[in-house]
Design a protein around this motif. Structure first.
Motif, PDB file in Angstrom:
ATOM      1  N   ASP A 185       0.843  -1.188   0.000  1.00  0.00           N
ATOM      2  CA  ASP A 185       0.000   0.000   0.000  1.00  0.00           C
ATOM      3  C   ASP A 185       0.881   1.242   0.000  1.00  0.00           C
ATOM      4  O   ASP A 185       2.100   1.171   0.028  1.00  0.00           O
ATOM      5  CB  ASP A 185      -0.950   0.005   1.198  1.00  0.00           C
ATOM      6  CG  ASP A 185      -0.215  -0.003   2.531  1.00  0.00           C
ATOM      7  OD1 ASP A 185       0.843   0.642   2.623  1.00  0.00           O
ATOM      8  OD2 ASP A 185      -0.724  -0.635   3.474  1.00  0.00           O
ATOM      9  N   GLY A 186       0.265   2.411  -0.020  1.00  0.00           N
ATOM     10  CA  GLY A 186       1.022   3.645  -0.117  1.00  0.00           C
ATOM     11  C   GLY A 186       1.293   4.319   1.204  1.00  0.00           C
ATOM     12  O   GLY A 186       1.737   5.465   1.229  1.00  0.00           O
ATOM     13  N   ALA A 187       1.034   3.626   2.306  1.00  0.00           N
ATOM     14  CA  ALA A 187       1.181   4.250   3.625  1.00  0.00           C
ATOM     15  C   ALA A 187       1.957   3.328   4.567  1.00  0.00           C
ATOM     16  O   ALA A 187       1.382   2.748   5.491  1.00  0.00           O
ATOM     17  CB  ALA A 187      -0.185   4.591   4.208  1.00  0.00           C
TER      18      ALA A 187
ATOM     19  N   GLY B 122       3.573   7.293   1.462  1.00  0.00           N
ATOM     20  CA  GLY B 122       4.488   7.474   0.347  1.00  0.00           C
ATOM     21  C   GLY B 122       5.958   7.412   0.687  1.00  0.00           C
ATOM     22  O   GLY B 122       6.804   7.599  -0.196  1.00  0.00           O
ATOM     23  N   LEU B 123       6.317   7.131   1.927  1.00  0.00           N
ATOM     24  CA  LEU B 123       7.724   7.157   2.322  1.00  0.00           C
ATOM     25  C   LEU B 123       8.503   6.012   1.693  1.00  0.00           C
ATOM     26  O   LEU B 123       8.100   4.851   1.751  1.00  0.00           O
ATOM     27  CB  LEU B 123       7.850   7.084   3.844  1.00  0.00           C
ATOM     28  CG  LEU B 123       9.280   7.128   4.404  1.00  0.00           C
ATOM     29  CD1 LEU B 123       9.960   8.451   4.043  1.00  0.00           C
ATOM     30  CD2 LEU B 123       9.264   6.915   5.908  1.00  0.00           C
TER      31      LEU B 123
ATOM     32  N   LYS C 219      13.628   1.645   9.323  1.00  0.00           N
ATOM     33  CA  LYS C 219      13.064   0.901   8.200  1.00  0.00           C
ATOM     34  C   LYS C 219      11.630   1.348   7.984  1.00  0.00           C
ATOM     35  O   LYS C 219      11.007   1.959   8.863  1.00  0.00           O
ATOM     36  CB  LYS C 219      13.100  -0.599   8.484  1.00  0.00           C
ATOM     37  CG  LYS C 219      12.366  -1.015   9.766  1.00  0.00           C
ATOM     38  CD  LYS C 219      12.651  -2.465  10.116  1.00  0.00           C
ATOM     39  CE  LYS C 219      11.941  -2.869  11.405  1.00  0.00           C
ATOM     40  NZ  LYS C 219      12.224  -4.283  11.757  1.00  0.00           N
ATOM     41  N   THR C 220      11.112   1.056   6.806  1.00  0.00           N
ATOM     42  CA  THR C 220       9.674   1.164   6.580  1.00  0.00           C
ATOM     43  C   THR C 220       9.086  -0.238   6.591  1.00  0.00           C
ATOM     44  O   THR C 220       9.766  -1.217   6.254  1.00  0.00           O
ATOM     45  CB  THR C 220       9.336   1.852   5.251  1.00  0.00           C
ATOM     46  OG1 THR C 220       9.946   1.133   4.173  1.00  0.00           O
ATOM     47  CG2 THR C 220       9.806   3.295   5.248  1.00  0.00           C
TER      48      THR C 220
END
Length: 213
Positions: free
Chosen positions: A26-28, A55-56, A116-117
């Motif tokens: 996803d984008g979040a 978006g990160l 990290k993401t």
């Protein structure tokens, strides 16, 4: 304490990924920055802060503290965790939630850090997380699955290359002190020589390309 009947024990398996499956994400993602005040032979004391940052994307250019400061307003969760060594996909983990403002200051002030993401995705019967590491641990990608009991008879996604559950080099506490970027080439060479490996003794590993029910 866990309500699964296993007390403060966590059950997870971790895998090295070469290419990020962007269509699954996803984008979040959650930004996670964690600081290890103790890390020795699998025993660790960790402070983690995290928050959602749409978006990160992170990489080697991102310093852990700079990331934390840039996105401090997004941080809405913190916990301190005591961990024991990983053995066959099982690890002692006792966690207590802290005020996020306190967590931010603790992470800023000490310990060896990892940033990290994290994307979460549901695949078949299991929830997975995919971590993209920043700073000295880039370009490491790790996929992880966790259950309330031993992770047996696992359907392994096709983007997984090899399992690193019992490889102590890939624990976050080890990565905080010996970042992956410094030995990534050696690991790739090792993988090319020895080939992928997966834990045995946890039922049947349903590997990519293999038919399963």
């Amino acid at each position: 304490m866990s309500d699964t009947g296993y007390g403060d024990f966590e059950f997870e398996r971790r895998f090295w990924v070469r290419d990020l499956p962007r269509d699954l994400l996803d984008g979040a993602p959650a930004l996670i920055v964690q600081s290890y005040y103790l890390a020795d032979e699998g025993y660790a004391i960790r402070v983690r802060v995290q928050g959602t940052v749409p978006g990160l994307v992170v990489g080697a250019q991102d310093d852990e503290l700079a990331l934390l400061d840039r996105h401090a307003e997004a941080i809405d969760f913190c916990a301190i965790t005591v961990k024991g060594p990983m053995v066959g996909g099982t690890r002692y983990e006792a966690e207590r939630e802290l005020d996020p403002a306190m967590g931010l200051e603790l992470v800023r002030r000490g310990g060896a850090r990892v940033a990290k993401t994290r994307h979460s995705v549901w695949l078949g019967d299991d929830g997975w997380v995919i971590d993209t590491f920043a700073a000295g641990n880039a370009p490491l990608l790790v996929a992880e699955v966790e259950r309330g009991g031993p992770v047996t008879d696992l359907v392994v996604p096709d983007f997984v290359v090899t399992e690193v559950t019992d490889d102590p080099r890939f624990s976050n506490d080890a990565l905080a002190r010996h970042p992956y970027g410094a030995w990534a080439g050696a690991f790739e060479a090792e993988l090319a020589t020895s080939g992928p490996r997966f834990l045995q003794g946890l039922g049947h590993n349903h590997l990519p390309g293999e038919a399963h029910d």
